[in-house]
Design a protein around this motif. Sequence first.
Motif, PDB file in Angstrom:
ATOM      1  N   GLN A 226     108.741  77.881 -31.746  1.00  0.00           N
ATOM      2  CA  GLN A 226     108.464  79.296 -32.020  1.00  0.00           C
ATOM      3  C   GLN A 226     107.781  79.877 -30.778  1.00  0.00           C
ATOM      4  OE1 GLN A 226     106.839  79.940 -36.164  1.00  0.00           O
ATOM      5  NE2 GLN A 226     106.481  77.736 -36.034  1.00  0.00           N
ATOM      6  N   ARG A 227     108.493  79.889 -29.679  1.00  0.00           N
ATOM      7  CA  ARG A 227     107.862  80.144 -28.382  1.00  0.00           C
ATOM      8  C   ARG A 227     107.315  81.557 -28.240  1.00  0.00           C
ATOM      9  NH1 ARG A 227     111.088  78.366 -23.783  1.00  0.00           N
ATOM     10  NH2 ARG A 227     109.843  79.755 -22.506  1.00  0.00           N
ATOM     11  N   ARG A 228     107.790  82.506 -29.035  1.00  0.00           N
ATOM     12  CA  ARG A 228     107.279  83.869 -28.933  1.00  0.00           C
ATOM     13  C   ARG A 228     105.974  84.024 -29.697  1.00  0.00           C
ATOM     14  NH1 ARG A 228     108.213  84.846 -24.768  1.00  0.00           N
ATOM     15  NH2 ARG A 228     107.281  86.890 -25.115  1.00  0.00           N
ATOM     16  N   LYS A 229     105.627  83.011 -30.503  1.00  0.00           N
ATOM     17  CA  LYS A 229     104.402  83.108 -31.297  1.00  0.00           C
ATOM     18  C   LYS A 229     103.220  82.512 -30.541  1.00  0.00           C
ATOM     19  CE  LYS A 229     106.523  83.331 -35.840  1.00  0.00           C
ATOM     20  NZ  LYS A 229     106.580  82.772 -37.193  1.00  0.00           N
ATOM     21  N   MET A 230     102.033  82.937 -30.915  1.00  0.00           N
ATOM     22  CA  MET A 230     100.824  82.362 -30.326  1.00  0.00           C
ATOM     23  C   MET A 230     100.646  80.934 -30.819  1.00  0.00           C
ATOM     24  SD  MET A 230      98.194  85.547 -30.790  1.00  0.00           S
ATOM     25  CE  MET A 230      98.602  87.170 -30.158  1.00  0.00           C
ATOM     26  N   LEU A 231      99.904  80.151 -30.045  1.00  0.00           N
ATOM     27  CA  LEU A 231      99.692  78.740 -30.389  1.00  0.00           C
ATOM     28  C   LEU A 231      99.046  78.576 -31.761  1.00  0.00           C
ATOM     29  CD1 LEU A 231      98.424  77.422 -26.939  1.00  0.00           C
ATOM     30  CD2 LEU A 231     100.667  76.979 -27.964  1.00  0.00           C
ATOM     31  N   ARG A 232      98.152  79.481 -32.118  1.00  0.00           N
ATOM     32  CA  ARG A 232      97.483  79.351 -33.415  1.00  0.00           C
ATOM     33  C   ARG A 232      98.480  79.391 -34.562  1.00  0.00           C
ATOM     34  NH1 ARG A 232      94.471  85.249 -33.309  1.00  0.00           N
ATOM     35  NH2 ARG A 232      96.264  86.476 -34.014  1.00  0.00           N
ATOM     36  N   GLN A 233      99.645  80.034 -34.316  1.00  0.00           N
ATOM     37  CA  GLN A 233     100.699  80.108 -35.335  1.00  0.00           C
ATOM     38  C   GLN A 233     101.666  78.927 -35.197  1.00  0.00           C
ATOM     39  OE1 GLN A 233     100.430  82.544 -37.543  1.00  0.00           O
ATOM     40  NE2 GLN A 233     102.154  81.816 -38.770  1.00  0.00           N
ATOM     41  N   SER A 234     102.126  78.695 -33.967  1.00  0.00           N
ATOM     42  CA  SER A 234     103.168  77.673 -33.774  1.00  0.00           C
ATOM     43  C   SER A 234     102.651  76.255 -33.996  1.00  0.00           C
ATOM     44  CB  SER A 234     103.793  77.800 -32.378  1.00  0.00           C
ATOM     45  OG  SER A 234     102.817  77.635 -31.375  1.00  0.00           O
ATOM     46  N   LEU A 235     101.357  76.019 -33.732  1.00  0.00           N
ATOM     47  CA  LEU A 235     100.814  74.657 -33.848  1.00  0.00           C
ATOM     48  C   LEU A 235     100.080  74.398 -35.165  1.00  0.00           C
ATOM     49  CD1 LEU A 235      99.431  73.886 -30.255  1.00  0.00           C
ATOM     50  CD2 LEU A 235     101.593  73.162 -31.282  1.00  0.00           C
ATOM     51  N   LYS A 236     100.054  75.381 -36.056  1.00  0.00           N
ATOM     52  CA  LYS A 236      99.246  75.191 -37.268  1.00  0.00           C
ATOM     53  C   LYS A 236      99.798  74.084 -38.167  1.00  0.00           C
ATOM     54  CE  LYS A 236     101.268  78.844 -40.184  1.00  0.00           C
ATOM     55  NZ  LYS A 236     101.010  80.145 -40.835  1.00  0.00           N
ATOM     56  N   GLY A 237     101.092  73.758 -38.009  1.00  0.00           N
ATOM     57  CA  GLY A 237     101.674  72.685 -38.806  1.00  0.00           C
ATOM     58  C   GLY A 237     101.418  71.296 -38.245  1.00  0.00           C
ATOM     59  N   VAL A 238     100.842  71.225 -37.040  1.00  0.00           N
ATOM     60  CA  VAL A 238     100.538  69.930 -36.422  1.00  0.00           C
ATOM     61  C   VAL A 238      99.078  69.596 -36.734  1.00  0.00           C
ATOM     62  CG1 VAL A 238     100.424  68.603 -34.281  1.00  0.00           C
ATOM     63  CG2 VAL A 238     102.203  70.350 -34.569  1.00  0.00           C
ATOM     64  N   ILE A 239      98.864  68.585 -37.548  1.00  0.00           N
ATOM     65  CA  ILE A 239      97.510  68.258 -38.019  1.00  0.00           C
ATOM     66  C   ILE A 239      96.567  68.001 -36.837  1.00  0.00           C
ATOM     67  CG2 ILE A 239      96.140  66.565 -39.310  1.00  0.00           C
ATOM     68  CD1 ILE A 239      98.670  66.163 -41.080  1.00  0.00           C
ATOM     69  N   GLY A 240      95.474  68.729 -36.834  1.00  0.00           N
ATOM     70  CA  GLY A 240      94.452  68.538 -35.802  1.00  0.00           C
ATOM     71  C   GLY A 240      94.673  69.324 -34.532  1.00  0.00           C
ATOM     72  N   ALA A 241      95.834  69.991 -34.387  1.00  0.00           N
ATOM     73  CA  ALA A 241      96.159  70.656 -33.123  1.00  0.00           C
ATOM     74  C   ALA A 241      95.232  71.836 -32.838  1.00  0.00           C
ATOM     75  CB  ALA A 241      97.615  71.109 -33.117  1.00  0.00           C
ATOM     76  N   LEU A 242      94.921  72.647 -33.848  1.00  0.00           N
ATOM     77  CA  LEU A 242      94.077  73.818 -33.615  1.00  0.00           C
ATOM     78  C   LEU A 242      92.649  73.398 -33.263  1.00  0.00           C
ATOM     79  CD1 LEU A 242      95.385  76.329 -36.324  1.00  0.00           C
ATOM     80  CD2 LEU A 242      96.156  75.972 -33.977  1.00  0.00           C
ATOM     81  N   ASP A 243      92.185  72.328 -33.885  1.00  0.00           N
ATOM     82  CA  ASP A 243      90.864  71.796 -33.525  1.00  0.00           C
ATOM     83  C   ASP A 243      90.876  71.278 -32.087  1.00  0.00           C
ATOM     84  OD1 ASP A 243      89.844  72.360 -36.020  1.00  0.00           O
ATOM     85  OD2 ASP A 243      90.247  70.357 -36.829  1.00  0.00           O
TER      86      ASP A 243
END
Length: 275
Positions: free
Chosen positions: A227-244
């Motif tokens: 989802q390259r047009r989206k911000m990381l907070r959106q595109s990575l939210k499904g990857v456990i631990g990524a936002l932290d």
Amino acid sequence: MTAELPPLREVIAKHGLSASKALGQNFLFDEQLLDRIAAIPGGLEGRKVLEVGPGPGGLTRALLRAGAEVTAIEMDRRCLPALAEVEAAFPGKLKVIEGDAMKFAPADLFDGPYAVVANLPYNVGTALFIGWLSGQAWPPQWSSLTLMFQEEVARRIVAEPDTSAYGRLAVLAQWRAKPKLAMKVHRSAFTPPPKVMSAIVHVVPGEAPEGVSMRVLERVTEAAFGQRRKMLRQSLKGVIGALDALERLGIDPQRRAETLSVAEFVSIARELTPN
């Protein structure tokens, strides 16, 4: 050594060969160009080389002229008689395997280092490339990859951040290897001419960053660039631990994937890789 071999055009006419669209084939006839491609990996005298999709054997001949010992995997059985003629002209130097390269583990074919040199079939080229890059063991058994792709794909492999070509392929190719654009090949060099230009990428292994799992890096880049047009907070939210992990690393979650350097992706993957 090659005196017995007729020109490629004659071989193709003799065996009634035509490039198969379904197999992503395009044949190269220019021997000078083929010799230049065979020279990209450096001296091949006595070296073992894997070639995928040799077709009627144009590049195969060039590799053998350069002194390589070639193992070629070809799934188009129409090409096997032409390759058998090359095998006969270079006794003991060429081994042809009929089959699908996607189903072969090169470790089963070679007991030591080997180089890969191939005009890859367009329809499986990227998948094969990622497979060679993805081995858990590093440095890999291959000493270099010299591969022809559509120019657009080649540019994606060597792309830098903040460019339209930069994406998952660039990160996977560059995080522990060094790819460079070695040569452009005009569409007119092929028979039949493809609709697009081609380019050759030469890749050598680099140092692997410590504490990073290839599988984790693949997962992070797939999510980020999916989802390259989206911000990381959106595109990575499904990857456990990524936002932290972003927070710990001080990476702004409002950035988009194409703005992150390869090193930043590596640092995220390191944070998520189990110790």
